[in-house]
Design a protein around this motif. Sequence first.
Motif, mmCIF file in Angstrom:
data_model
loop_
_atom_site.group_PDB
_atom_site.id
_atom_site.type_symbol
_atom_site.label_atom_id
_atom_site.label_comp_id
_atom_site.label_asym_id
_atom_site.label_seq_id
_atom_site.Cartn_x
_atom_site.Cartn_y
_atom_site.Cartn_z
ATOM 1 N N GLN A 118 -40.219 -5.701 -1.360
ATOM 2 C CA GLN A 118 -39.288 -6.600 -1.647
ATOM 3 C C GLN A 118 -37.997 -6.106 -2.172
ATOM 4 N N HIS A 128 -54.793 -13.525 0.255
ATOM 5 C CA HIS A 128 -53.782 -12.612 -0.540
ATOM 6 C C HIS A 128 -55.024 -11.866 -1.432
ATOM 7 N N ARG A 132 -45.407 -8.312 11.872
ATOM 8 C CA ARG A 132 -44.997 -9.870 11.909
ATOM 9 C C ARG A 132 -45.322 -10.477 13.215
ATOM 10 N N THR A 153 -45.387 -13.008 5.041
ATOM 11 C CA THR A 153 -46.524 -11.977 4.961
ATOM 12 C C THR A 153 -46.852 -11.551 6.381
ATOM 13 N N CYS A 154 -47.754 -10.404 6.209
ATOM 14 C CA CYS A 154 -48.422 -10.030 7.543
ATOM 15 C C CYS A 154 -49.386 -11.069 7.917
ATOM 16 N N GLY A 209 -49.313 -8.988 -0.027
ATOM 17 C CA GLY A 209 -47.706 -9.366 0.018
ATOM 18 C C GLY A 209 -46.801 -8.728 -0.351
ATOM 19 N N ASP A 210 -47.064 -7.557 -0.388
ATOM 20 C CA ASP A 210 -46.105 -6.347 -0.991
ATOM 21 C C ASP A 210 -45.437 -5.828 -0.031
ATOM 22 N N GLU A 211 -44.192 -6.368 0.359
ATOM 23 C CA GLU A 211 -43.307 -5.817 1.565
ATOM 24 C C GLU A 211 -42.413 -4.857 1.261
ATOM 25 N N GLU A 218 -48.479 -4.402 5.880
ATOM 26 C CA GLU A 218 -47.873 -5.440 5.468
ATOM 27 C C GLU A 218 -46.693 -5.795 6.124
ATOM 28 N N LYS A 240 -42.370 -16.481 0.882
ATOM 29 C CA LYS A 240 -41.870 -15.231 1.601
ATOM 30 C C LYS A 240 -43.085 -14.913 2.923
#
Lengths: 406, 323
Positions: A219, A258, A164, A243-244, A215-217, A161, A241
């Motif tokens: 955060q 997602h 980038r 995401t990967c 989308g769980d970075e 995740e 935000k």
Amino acid sequence: MSSTARPLVRVISTQTGQPTDEQVPLPDVFTSPIRSDVVRAVHDLLAKNDRQPYAVSDMAGEWATAHSWGTGRAVSRAPRVHGSGTHRSGQVSGANFARGARMSAPTKIWRRWHVKVSKAQRRYAAASALAATAVPALVMSRGHAIERVTEVPLVLSADAEQLRHTKDAVAALRACGAYGDVERAAASKKLRAGRGKMRNRRHTMRRGPLVIFAGDEGQQQQQQQPSETAAGRRATSSSPKPTCARAFRNLPGVECVHVDRLSVLDLAPGGHLGRFCVFTKPAFERLETLYASHKGGFRLPRAVMSQADLTRIINSDEVQSVLRPAQPKVPKPALRRNALRNKEFMRKLNPAYDAIVKLASQPVAPAAAADKAPPRRSRRLFIRRLLQTDTEGKEEAMEEEAQVDA
Amino acid sequence: MQNDDVIWSLIGNKNFCSYKAETRRENEAFCRNRFNVTGLCNRQSCPLANSRYATILEREDGVLYLYMKTIERAHTPSQLWERVRLSNSYEQALAQVSKRLKYWPAFLVHCAKQRLTKMVEYLERKRKLRMQPQPELVPIKKKTERRERVREQRALASAQLERSIEGELTRRLQRGAYGDLYAQGQLDMERVHEANELEQQAEVLANGKAQALYEVESESEAVSEYEMEEEWDDELSADAETDDIEEAHRAHEESARHFDFDDDNDIEDAVRSDADEDAARAALQRRARHRRADRSGVPDGATTRRRRGRKVEWEVEHERENN
């Protein structure tokens, strides 16, 4: 399918491509029945929702006020254009077969382009399609190149995740053996056949892997300072935000989605089950809660029969133990056949038949010498006697015969 | 989850599978999956719809492997197939297959052995073919052929084989390779003789005779078509009777073409103009000079003559010394 024993899926490292120590129990959704009929139907309906209306111009071909000339003028009774002074006058118009006239059943924009599909159906199809992605055979039969993939379903560790940069994404996919499918898609890029070329659909290519992220970075760590200016506040609140997906989306054939927004259109493109899916660990875990039975009336799809293999059921101990013993088989009387005509049947009845036939066909033993009267002679006499009409001649002949016989 | 029957119901028969290759007429389809042991698409042969499967593949050049998969590894595609290298000996390979596939379904064992047999046979055939010289098919390129043929003729013409042979022989004679066989001066005399004759021809032309006087000079026994093309010299006719024939010959040749390889005379000219005559005369004189000169040291390609390698087909009657 029994839900008691759930297999554990190993989490694959994005660095090495080898399984890490982590394991995730397989979410229940992957044991849904794989219903290709439901998936195809829902896919076909959902695919209509992306359409843009098309139609011919509503007045096309109807501009000329054309009327038929009727009969008696040596022309067909089709409507003809009024007026004179131009080629167009007198030409047939206002019929589908006429040149420059409107088509039959001109397409209209009020065609029903979009179709509502009930939530339950959509979810059922999505669950079914998801289950199919966990079966390597189905993924291969759909055409994906997964021969080098470490494990199916492919679950990448949570640090996926965080990716980038595309080159990191490539490295991760290569490590776990998934890049072959990307290469397959890249190699398949061709110019579209047909007019689509000039309608902004220039190229076609195969679909590659579907990267599913949550989308769980983490955060929590990336909490930003609340901005002081209004513009800054607007920027932070409304901008999505990163995401990967950013790392993966530019790769040819790769699609990113997602996990909350999984659709049959992505999981079974073309209505064909078995898209190659690459999950991140958070996304994979999220499936368990997303496709849980009691959420808002959604029930996880279950097969009507938990064991559909009839042979196995019949031969199982539970069934066999309560069956009565098999009754002795009474042979049906065999069909009667005429022994005189049917040699096989004759042989069955009389096993000595062949021997008798053989015996009968043997030559008869030669008769004693005394019995051997010259046959010709007697034959001649016989015939002569037969043909003689006068009694005297007959008597003579009989005498002769008696002499001969003696 | 992984249920063979379910998989087959989804991909078999008339359903979609990317490996399926259907034929139009028959009900049977082929399977393009490289692990398929029979090549056909049916329930028993499908490598996807059978968790337990075996096949024989050629992994490297000529090396056969037995591949097996079991349901335990079905979820790890990269480690799905277990490989066993088979012996190079057919009998031993068969035994290996029997041993490895003991207690496996009979169909798979049978098909694996059949496939092994087929592969062993074709590998053997391949090896044999490699030992034999294989004809290499090369296309005939018309343009190239045409061009090369013409060039060959020209090259042959300009090679002046007889001249170079003559030179070589003369050189050898001079070096003394033939000892006392031939007198040195003999060849020179012949050369002078030829030169004189050629000069005579030139004079004849100078006298304004319209016809060309051809003298046949037989340089070799056989007249090949190249020679005909190269030099059109007539036979030496010293005899009187042949003179009559020559008259007739000349008359016959009156309307014939003059075929001069030398100079830039246009070959198509049927009638000889004055310019042509002068040119022909000059050519003959040049040839006389060449004949007289000792050409032994001169490389073959050094002549100033230009040969035209065009072949003209026509019939000429020659009086030959040998007849």
